[in-house]
Design a protein around this motif. Structure first.
Motif: not given
Length: 177
Positions: A32, A52, A54, A61, A64-65, A69, A86, A125, A127
């Motif tokens: 990112w 992203d 967050y 979030c 997702m990380d 991601w 990000k 989060p 997107t």
């Protein structure tokens, strides 16, 4: 006793140096960029931007990380076809974005840029995909890689410039798990 200590220290020293060389490579992650890095000038090459949005306290979030991601297909596709950014929705500094200055609003505990990108629907989060041509799209909530594939490829391949989303979706065949 002294010999044992020396052997222990030598083993520890060489283990600390040599073992990482034989360890499997870590999982790749999306690399990112900060909002500040691209805020003054959006990419001239026509690549879409993926943002992203967050917060530090958001459990989904972090999920997702740790999953989406880091998914190999997602990481490869984003690096090849997008400019990944990000944005912490609660960042405190001012940001210049597309010629406009955005600031943190302490009353609402949110940054104005996050409000603009999410169109006021503050879900974390989220997107955001900003194509070179057309309106940006907001995808609220945590997304699995297989569910993100369709949207990423629609904008990443620039199919959005030739056909509408429903037509693309009809002919699309996903491959990610």
């Amino acid at each position: 006793m002294r010999k044992v200590s020396i052997w222990f220290l030598l083993a520890f020293f060489y283990g600390a140096i040599l073992l990482p060389a034989f360890a499997p490579a870590g999982k790749k992650k999306v690399q990112w960029q900060s909002v500040s890095a691209i805020a003054k000038q959006l990419p001239a090459d026509g690549k879409p931007v993926i943002v992203d949005v967050y917060t530090d306290w958001c459990t989904y979030c972090k999920l997702m990380d740790a999953t989406t991601w880091q998914h190999d297909s997602v990481v490869q596709y984003i690096h090849a076809n997008y400019v990944p950014v990000k944005l912490n929705a609660e960042r405190k500094d001012s940001v210049l974005w597309d010629g406009e200055v955005f600031r943190y609003q302490p009353k609402y505990k949110v940054h104005q840029l996050a409000v603009k990108l999410l169109r006021g629907n503050m879900v974390y989060p989220s997107t955001v995909i900003i194509p070179a041509k057309g309106e940006w799209q907001v995808i609220p909530g945590a997304i699995k890689p297989k569910d993100l594939e369709l949207v990423l490829k629609y904008y990443g391949s620039r199919a959005n410039e030739q056909m509408d989303f429903v037509s693309y979706q009809r002919q699309f065949s996903g491959k990610w798990e």
